[in-house]
Scaffold this motif. Structure first.
Motif, PDB file in Angstrom:
ATOM      1  N   ARG A 139       0.820  -1.220   0.000  1.00 49.65           N
ATOM      2  CA  ARG A 139       0.000   0.000   0.000  1.00 49.65           C
ATOM      3  C   ARG A 139       0.852   1.267   0.000  1.00 49.65           C
ATOM      4  O   ARG A 139       0.320   2.375  -0.058  1.00 49.65           O
ATOM      5  N   TYR A 140       2.196   1.121   0.092  1.00 47.90           N
ATOM      6  CA  TYR A 140       3.079   2.284   0.172  1.00 47.90           C
ATOM      7  C   TYR A 140       3.996   2.354  -1.046  1.00 47.90           C
ATOM      8  O   TYR A 140       4.421   1.329  -1.580  1.00 47.90           O
ATOM      9  N   CYS A 141       4.313   3.578  -1.435  1.00 48.81           N
ATOM     10  CA  CYS A 141       5.258   3.741  -2.536  1.00 48.81           C
ATOM     11  C   CYS A 141       6.680   3.741  -1.978  1.00 48.81           C
ATOM     12  O   CYS A 141       6.901   3.968  -0.797  1.00 48.81           O
ATOM     13  N   ASN A 187      10.019   5.760  -2.181  1.00 49.76           N
ATOM     14  CA  ASN A 187      10.445   7.093  -2.619  1.00 49.76           C
ATOM     15  C   ASN A 187      11.503   7.034  -3.707  1.00 49.76           C
ATOM     16  O   ASN A 187      11.500   7.827  -4.655  1.00 49.76           O
ATOM     17  N   HIS A 188      12.436   6.076  -3.559  1.00 50.87           N
ATOM     18  CA  HIS A 188      13.506   5.993  -4.553  1.00 50.87           C
ATOM     19  C   HIS A 188      12.970   5.573  -5.925  1.00 50.87           C
ATOM     20  O   HIS A 188      13.356   6.118  -6.956  1.00 50.87           O
ATOM     21  N   LYS A 189      12.078   4.572  -5.921  1.00 54.06           N
ATOM     22  CA  LYS A 189      11.491   4.138  -7.196  1.00 54.06           C
ATOM     23  C   LYS A 189      10.707   5.279  -7.843  1.00 54.06           C
ATOM     24  O   LYS A 189      10.728   5.447  -9.065  1.00 54.06           O
ATOM     25  N   LEU A 190       9.995   6.040  -7.005  1.00 55.66           N
ATOM     26  CA  LEU A 190       9.227   7.180  -7.519  1.00 55.66           C
ATOM     27  C   LEU A 190      10.167   8.206  -8.148  1.00 55.66           C
ATOM     28  O   LEU A 190       9.912   8.722  -9.245  1.00 55.66           O
ATOM     29  N   GLU A 191      11.270   8.460  -7.469  1.00 53.72           N
ATOM     30  CA  GLU A 191      12.261   9.414  -7.982  1.00 53.72           C
ATOM     31  C   GLU A 191      12.862   8.922  -9.294  1.00 53.72           C
ATOM     32  O   GLU A 191      13.001   9.667 -10.266  1.00 53.72           O
ATOM     33  N   ALA A 192      13.208   7.622  -9.333  1.00 50.10           N
ATOM     34  CA  ALA A 192      13.815   7.037 -10.542  1.00 50.10           C
ATOM     35  C   ALA A 192      12.842   7.053 -11.718  1.00 50.10           C
ATOM     36  O   ALA A 192      13.237   7.276 -12.862  1.00 50.10           O
ATOM     37  N   SER A 193      11.546   6.822 -11.421  1.00 55.42           N
ATOM     38  CA  SER A 193      10.555   6.791 -12.502  1.00 55.42           C
ATOM     39  C   SER A 193      10.335   8.167 -13.116  1.00 55.42           C
ATOM     40  O   SER A 193       9.822   8.288 -14.225  1.00 55.42           O
ATOM     41  N   CYS A 194      10.729   9.221 -12.375  1.00 55.92           N
ATOM     42  CA  CYS A 194      10.595  10.596 -12.887  1.00 55.92           C
ATOM     43  C   CYS A 194      11.930  11.146 -13.374  1.00 55.92           C
ATOM     44  O   CYS A 194      12.067  12.348 -13.636  1.00 55.92           O
ATOM     45  N   SER A 195      12.923  10.248 -13.491  1.00 57.48           N
ATOM     46  CA  SER A 195      14.258  10.675 -13.909  1.00 57.48           C
ATOM     47  C   SER A 195      14.230  11.273 -15.313  1.00 57.48           C
ATOM     48  O   SER A 195      13.410  10.913 -16.155  1.00 57.48           O
ATOM     49  N   GLY A 229       2.795   8.939   0.852  1.00 55.85           N
ATOM     50  CA  GLY A 229       3.205   7.722   0.150  1.00 55.85           C
ATOM     51  C   GLY A 229       2.231   6.567   0.271  1.00 55.85           C
ATOM     52  O   GLY A 229       2.472   5.484  -0.259  1.00 55.85           O
ATOM     53  N   ASP A 230       1.107   6.786   0.952  1.00 58.03           N
ATOM     54  CA  ASP A 230       0.075   5.761   1.117  1.00 58.03           C
ATOM     55  C   ASP A 230      -0.853   5.818  -0.099  1.00 58.03           C
ATOM     56  O   ASP A 230      -1.433   6.860  -0.393  1.00 58.03           O
ATOM     57  N   ARG A 231      -0.978   4.691  -0.800  1.00 53.87           N
ATOM     58  CA  ARG A 231      -1.813   4.660  -2.004  1.00 53.87           C
ATOM     59  C   ARG A 231      -3.242   5.126  -1.717  1.00 53.87           C
ATOM     60  O   ARG A 231      -3.870   5.792  -2.546  1.00 53.87           O
ATOM     61  N   ARG A 250      -0.886  -0.397 -13.297  1.00 53.56           N
ATOM     62  CA  ARG A 250       0.344  -0.419 -14.100  1.00 53.56           C
ATOM     63  C   ARG A 250       1.332   0.651 -13.622  1.00 53.56           C
ATOM     64  O   ARG A 250       2.549   0.474 -13.718  1.00 53.56           O
ATOM     65  N   VAL A 251       0.796   1.758 -13.097  1.00 57.19           N
ATOM     66  CA  VAL A 251       1.644   2.835 -12.573  1.00 57.19           C
ATOM     67  C   VAL A 251       2.144   2.464 -11.183  1.00 57.19           C
ATOM     68  O   VAL A 251       3.334   2.597 -10.874  1.00 57.19           O
ATOM     69  N   TRP A 252       1.226   1.973 -10.352  1.00 54.05           N
ATOM     70  CA  TRP A 252       1.593   1.661  -8.966  1.00 54.05           C
ATOM     71  C   TRP A 252       2.683   0.588  -8.908  1.00 54.05           C
ATOM     72  O   TRP A 252       3.578   0.629  -8.059  1.00 54.05           O
ATOM     73  N   GLN A 253       2.625  -0.384  -9.822  1.00 55.05           N
ATOM     74  CA  GLN A 253       3.616  -1.466  -9.808  1.00 55.05           C
ATOM     75  C   GLN A 253       5.040  -0.955 -10.014  1.00 55.05           C
ATOM     76  O   GLN A 253       6.004  -1.613  -9.624  1.00 55.05           O
ATOM     77  N   GLN A 254       5.189   0.221 -10.619  1.00 55.93           N
ATOM     78  CA  GLN A 254       6.533   0.761 -10.864  1.00 55.93           C
ATOM     79  C   GLN A 254       7.141   1.401  -9.616  1.00 55.93           C
ATOM     80  O   GLN A 254       8.359   1.546  -9.522  1.00 55.93           O
ATOM     81  N   ILE A 255       6.290   1.772  -8.648  1.00 48.98           N
ATOM     82  CA  ILE A 255       6.804   2.527  -7.500  1.00 48.98           C
ATOM     83  C   ILE A 255       6.498   1.873  -6.162  1.00 48.98           C
ATOM     84  O   ILE A 255       6.893   2.373  -5.115  1.00 48.98           O
ATOM     85  N   VAL A 256       5.808   0.731  -6.179  1.00 45.71           N
ATOM     86  CA  VAL A 256       5.403   0.098  -4.930  1.00 45.71           C
ATOM     87  C   VAL A 256       6.625  -0.395  -4.148  1.00 45.71           C
ATOM     88  O   VAL A 256       7.606  -0.867  -4.721  1.00 45.71           O
ATOM     89  N   ALA A 257       6.577  -0.244  -2.828  1.00 45.30           N
ATOM     90  CA  ALA A 257       7.671  -0.712  -1.968  1.00 45.30           C
ATOM     91  C   ALA A 257       7.752  -2.232  -2.037  1.00 45.30           C
ATOM     92  O   ALA A 257       6.730  -2.913  -2.102  1.00 45.30           O
ATOM     93  N   ASP A 258       8.953  -2.769  -2.030  1.00 50.22           N
ATOM     94  CA  ASP A 258       9.120  -4.225  -2.001  1.00 50.22           C
ATOM     95  C   ASP A 258      10.175  -4.600  -0.971  1.00 50.22           C
ATOM     96  O   ASP A 258      11.042  -3.809  -0.626  1.00 50.22           O
ATOM     97  N   LYS A 259      10.074  -5.815  -0.459  1.00 46.02           N
ATOM     98  CA  LYS A 259      10.916  -6.227   0.661  1.00 46.02           C
ATOM     99  C   LYS A 259      12.380  -6.366   0.281  1.00 46.02           C
ATOM    100  O   LYS A 259      13.247  -6.340   1.145  1.00 46.02           O
TER     101      LYS A 259
END
Length: 692
Positions: A120-122, A124-132, A168-170, A180-189
């Motif tokens: 349920r959380y993004c 931050n790094h993935k979000l930043e990278a996706s906007c590179s 960062g909470d969806r 399709r957008v959320w999968q690019q920035i979702v937090a993963d373990k």
């Protein structure tokens, strides 16, 4: 035994409650439930197996009961309380209403929080990278080229995150975020953990800090299962330190089954494995060739085994074996010899590939921590390897379950192949357990400090046996069972009418009969809900009745034509204006729909809610019961129908002063042997049975 201090705290809470609420009326059933929960947790019924299973009818106030019974015990004994629900609506009720009220009446300090999974959380790094500004970096992990609208949305999200306007909470983003957008920035373990500088202030890391300090945690069944499948204590508190309150407990077995299932495509998996193979060299270089060389070799070799194997399986599949729904199920879970051999090979190769990529990922992580590689480069590599690790974990789970031989005891796994709806000429391999009770007992009930399972509907045919089998409650003698009737006056406030119809629902002309019959039972009623067994039948009837509705100035509100929220809003507005409002819905409208007072006076159920065993899991379960000499209809279909019928009629009376009528247009409750048991399990309405 229950300590006197706990008894004193509960008593004080109750006295404060009567002072807090205007027109407070003590309820005997609620008081009894509070006492039984406290005594169960105190070990008065069994020293080790502290479990209560309680069916608490509508109007008892079960949520306040378990807060009163469990929190004082937990706080005194320094334990956590985890309340798990099936619906967002109940979570919101607990967080916004029940727990704030309890906080006012409880004499001691305690804190509560809503827990959500990492998904349920993004990040931050993935979000930043996706906007590179680097276009290659932007699109590297997208399965297909992103749309401009997707990239614009990501930039707005990044800006809101950096300015502190989004946490960062969806669920707190004001509009829907496409999957399709959320999968690019979702937090993963794998790539999102606090050991890496960039992730120490990640939304999920912040949420975890608050979670660890809370006394009471609200979660959903899916998050609970995710945690115990990982071993417990990974996301949520450890079972050995936790009292579990499972509300809406009748949903838990299905959620547990879903979590133990796995699915993966064949050609789709081969496609992303090819992409991973192209990235292996780059990842190994960042991990340091001297240390990662052998892992790179192992990963490449096993990918080289997997890709042709997956494609070979796809080409060997016999199209003639698929049914009309595009499903090819293996009877008794037994695979053909060729697929059994392929499954073993895929299991071994996916396991070795997963281990090798995991080692490379760990080496990159270590080098990132030691600043041996540029932070930006390391973070991007970890995001990429984490993405593939998750996919490999799923692939390994699928093939491990496919290759697992059937056990001599217990139900086999359901195994089947389905045609992919998203990719032409591709197939999805799917595996699911039939029974999950032993798993729940092993991972949860046997480890918990105490377990309180409650719902308005737990019994089927007036017995707890069916639920106990599903939920893994095997220590029946040590378990405390309660069936507390609703305080409502069903006999005087509502009637159950069974009309004299010439046809039963399985008859070919029954839909035509509904079209002719329904107007008689809608006439003169201001607020009606009609429950159908299928969308097809509902829409057929709706289309034929629209001219009559227009003529009589009835407003027909049909499930699926607008969102549930909008339909219910329109219905309430109609009722407030005195307009005739008629809701048409299917099974999902038979539970969780709250229409008190004048919002529902006339409930029509078109047929007993028997589920047709059409899913591969249901078919496999029926097959297993038959193989043991049982009767799937009596052992599964009738108990399930009983439970759903009770939930359906439960829509009518929501408050003690409510009145109305239930019309059941299915005479099988009169004509069939199982009918009496179904009728006797319903609330004690005044019965009006018309004779043919």
């Amino acid at each position: 035994m229950l300590h006197n201090q706990i008894k004193s705290d509960i008593k004080q809470c109750y006295e404060n409650l009567s002072n807090q609420l205007d027109n407070f009326i003590p309820r005997r059933a609620q008081n009894y439930l509070v006492a039984e929960i406290a005594k169960t947790l105190g070990g008065e019924y069994h020293a080790k197996h502290r479990m209560l299973v309680g069916e608490a009818g509508t109007g008892i106030g079960k949520s306040l009961s378990y807060l009163l019974g469990a929190i004082p015990f937990a706080v005194f004994n320094n334990k956590k309380v985890l309340i798990s629900t099936a619906t967002v609506a109940l979570q919101e009720q607990l967080i916004n209403k029940d727990l704030p009220l309890f906080n006012r009446i409880y004499p001691k300090e305690f804190s509560f929080i809503l827990a959500k999974g990492r998904q349920r959380y993004c990040c931050n790094h993935k979000l930043e990278a996706s906007c590179s500004s680097d276009e290659n970096q932007q699109v590297s992990l997208w399965e297909e080229k992103p749309k401009k609208a997707d990239l614009d949305l990501l930039k707005r999200m990044l800006k809101a995150s950096e300015s502190g306007k989004w946490d960062g909470d969806r669920d707190s983003w004001p509009t829907t975020i496409p999957d399709r957008v959320w999968q690019q920035i979702v937090a993963d373990k794998h790539s999102c953990h606090s050991g890496l500088p960039k992730h120490r202030d990640c939304p999920f890391a912040k949420a975890r800090e608050h979670l660890e300090k809370a006394d009471v945690i609200i979660a959903n069944h899916a998050l609970l299962m995710a945690d115990i499948e990982l071993g417990g204590g990974i996301i949520l508190p450890e079972p050995e330190k936790t009292i579990y309150v499972i509300d809406e407990a009748h949903h838990l077995p299905q959620v547990a089954r879903d979590f133990s299932s796995a699915a993966a495509s064949l050609k789709g998996a081969a496609s992303w494995l090819e992409k991973l193979n192209q990235s292996v060299g780059k990842l190994a270089e960042l991990a340091d060739y001297k240390k990662s060389g052998r892992f790179q070799t192992a990963l490449s070799e096993n990918i080289a085994l997997l890709i042709p194997s997956l494609r070979q399986i796809a080409s060997n599949i016999d199209e003639s074996q698929f049914n009309k729904d595009g499903v090819y199920r293996f009877e008794h879970g037994e695979l053909p010899a060729w697929l059994q051999e392929e499954a073993k090979g895929c299991k071994d190769a996916s396991k070795k590939a997963l281990q090798a990529l995991g080692k490379i990922h760990d080496l990159i992580s270590e080098r990132s921590k030691d600043n041996e590689i540029l932070p930006r480069v390391g973070e991007q590599a970890l995001a990429e390897s984490g993405f593939y690790l998750q996919r490999l974990e799923n692939l390994e789970k699928v093939w491990t379950l496919m290759a697992q031989p059937n056990k001599d005891k217990g139900a086999p796994l359901a195994r089947w192949i389905e045609k992919s709806p998203d990719r032409e000429n591709d197939y999805i391999i799917e595996v699911s357990p039939l029974e999950v009770g032993h798993r729940l007992d092993q991972l949860l009930w046997s480890r918990a400090v105490g377990s309180i399972l409650v719902s308005a509907t737990l019994r089927a045919l007036n017995q707890f046996d069916y639920f106990c089998r599903q939920a893994g409650i095997f220590e029946k003698e040590a378990t405390r069972f309660l069936a507390l009737a609703s305080p409502f006056d069903y006999k005087n406030n509502a009637r159950l009418v069974i009309p004299a119809l010439p046809l039963e629902p399985q008859a070919e002309k029954f839909t035509d009969l509904l079209i002719d019959t329904l107007p008689e039972y809608l006439e003169g009623e201001t607020a009606s809900l009609v429950l159908f067994s299928s969308y097809w039948q509902m829409n057929q009837v709706a289309d034929k009745l629209r001219p009559l509705a227009k003529k009589n100035r009835w407003e027909l509100l049909i499930q699926g034509e607008e969102s549930r929220h909008i339909i219910l809003k329109k219905h309430k507005e109609n009722c407030e204006k005195g307009k005739t409002s008629i809701l048409f819905g299917t099974g999902s409208f038979s539970e969780g729909l709250d229409l008190p007072g004048n919002l529902l006076k006339n409930l029509i159920i078109t047929k007993i809610p028997f589920a047709v065993p059409t899913s591969p899991v249901e078919e496999a379960h029926a097959e297993y019961i038959e193989s043991r000499g049982g009767n799937p209809f009596l052992q599964i279909s009738v108990p399930e129908a009983s439970k759903k019928l009770i939930q359906s009629v439960g829509r009518l009376l929501r408050k003690e002063e409510d009145t109305g009528r239930v019309v059941l247009l299915d005479r099988r409750v009169i004509t069939r042997r199982y009918g009496k048991a179904l009728l006797d399990s319903l609330p004690p309405f005044e019965r009006v049975i018309e004779h043919v």
